[in-house]
Design an enzyme around this catalytic site. Sequence first.
Site, PDB file in Angstrom:
ATOM      1  N   GLY A  52       0.817  -1.200   0.000  1.00 27.42           N
ATOM      2  CA  GLY A  52       0.000   0.000   0.000  1.00 27.42           C
ATOM      3  C   GLY A  52       0.848   1.245   0.000  1.00 27.42           C
ATOM      4  CB  SER A  53       0.697   4.414  -1.139  1.00 27.40           C
ATOM      5  OG  SER A  53      -0.673   4.620  -1.398  1.00 27.40           O
ATOM      6  N   GLY A  54       1.256   5.271   1.917  1.00 32.53           N
ATOM      7  CA  GLY A  54       0.880   6.108   3.048  1.00 32.53           C
ATOM      8  C   GLY A  54       0.996   7.570   2.697  1.00 32.53           C
ATOM      9  N   GLY A  55       1.043   8.393   3.742  1.00 26.73           N
ATOM     10  CA  GLY A  55       1.040   9.823   3.534  1.00 26.73           C
ATOM     11  C   GLY A  55       2.250  10.324   2.776  1.00 26.73           C
ATOM     12  CG  MET A  56       5.396  11.718   4.069  1.00 33.70           C
ATOM     13  SD  MET A  56       6.840  12.184   5.020  1.00 33.70           S
ATOM     14  CE  MET A  56       8.009  12.550   3.720  1.00 33.70           C
ATOM     15  CB  VAL A  89       3.844   0.567   3.004  1.00 37.04           C
ATOM     16  CG1 VAL A  89       4.224  -0.363   4.149  1.00 37.04           C
ATOM     17  CG2 VAL A  89       3.620   1.983   3.515  1.00 37.04           C
ATOM     18  CE  LYS A  97       5.325   6.719   5.313  1.00 37.40           C
ATOM     19  NZ  LYS A  97       4.698   7.491   6.402  1.00 37.40           N
ATOM     20  CG  ASP A 123      -3.915  11.518   6.703  1.00 39.00           C
ATOM     21  OD1 ASP A 123      -5.080  11.874   6.454  1.00 39.00           O
ATOM     22  OD2 ASP A 123      -3.204  10.898   5.895  1.00 39.00           O
TER      23      ASP A 123
END
Length: 507
Positions: free
Chosen positions: A14-18, A21, A36, A133
């Site tokens: 997946g992907s996070g705020g920055m 991952v 990450k 967030d």
Amino acid sequence: MRIADRYELTEPVGSGGMGQVWAGYDERLDRPVAVKFLKPGLAVEADRQDVVERFRREARITARLDHPGVPTVHDAGVVGNDLYIVMQLVPGTLFADLIAENGPLPVPWVAAIGAQICSVLAAAHAASLVHRDLKPTNLILGPTGLVKVLDFGVAAVLDSDLPKLTGTTDTIGTPTYMAPEQALGSSSVGPRADLYALGCVLYELLVGEPPYLADNALGMLHQHLEAPVPHVADSRDGVPSELDKLIFALLAKDPQNRPESAAIVYRHLLQWATVDLPELGKTPPEHSAADPTSPHRFPFGPLPRDTVARARPAAASTAPMSIPSLEDVHGVRDQALALADEERFGQAADALQTVLRLAAPFYGPGSPEILEARLDYAGMLMLAGDFRTALLTFEQLVADLTVRYGPKHEAVRECRLQVATCQAELGDATEALRTLRDLLRDSPDAAGFPLRTQIAVITAGVGQIDEALRQLDALLDDMRSMFGLDPADIVEVENLQEHLRHLADEN
């Protein structure tokens, strides 16, 4: 892919705020991890030195937040042009998936979930951290009911460094859950912005959709700024009026009209959770949640079986997985053996568990190929030191192997012996001795000699050294009278006997 000469990356989750991952393994410590990375291209779009400093600051901030509801940060570094943080890999179901699959949740569940989130927020706010967030894709529900708050990487220190970390034009957050003051780009975003986002999440858990809906981000921000605050009770029956008032207060446009702190919200939520939650900041570790009396056990029993079966690493892909062939099962077994040769026992166990979860329901848990893979899995668990899971696995294998091959089969006897070994390793000497003595009654004389030795060792281990010595005396008499026995076996028992005599003399 492998980085830092120790982290093997297995798949993106997946992907996070920055950034992105990945799930992976720490080869040095033989444990699963999440890695990450800084979002591709970000270092080009901003001054690299500022980005590096911001990233390192976020790693330090997250690492110092010590709470069981926050994934542990293990490491941080730079590889090539990429920056990375290595964190605990969290199994479970994202709240976004939980809502999509189950719809509105029971009030006691929501109250228990909310209280756990408040416990995390209270610890973070006490450390001068704001998440900024909070949303269903940053919250994960573990199979035992423990809630973890993900992606504190966008948190900022509540001091004069705030503009330096975020940039004056950089708004951190997700429009659907963004507090009005955050939507306005205020530099004074504080803990009550997290409480607003919590109100949005609780509303969605109870109603099945967020408090505000819009066609685009700009329209959503306008809703947060101008639309009347909704009442949960207007969209769902059976919600206690005081809980409705609490969520209404959390969604107040003016931060000053929201509850003063996460600790206060925590105490309010307790009255609707029909389980006993721990004192704030004293949430027990995840493994304790297996206890039926645990504060993280939901009041209506565990999660629905299909939800637990889909439990996966945070933000993992939901793409369906095909049923592995028996050749695939053999291939994973070979892979596990290769990993074991490198002493990566935990990774080997995880690989076997994954293929068994997919293959066993199709071929049957009692088919010969699946039984062999299950034996490998149980053995890897023991080598990894997970004796509790190994014990449960071996106990089930005893039952299934007995059905297929009969109670006297060598594999059944071996599994019964491993059950006793696990019991002893877990400190349950009484059960271990009972298991060994039952096995001894069903064993021929020669096969019983190692069992009798092990019984003597455990007996000595619980402080009954004199009794253990008597057992070894009788064992040696029987071994010396048996024709054809390997003399080295007798010497081994004699050495053990001599060692126990020294212990007895010292005592």
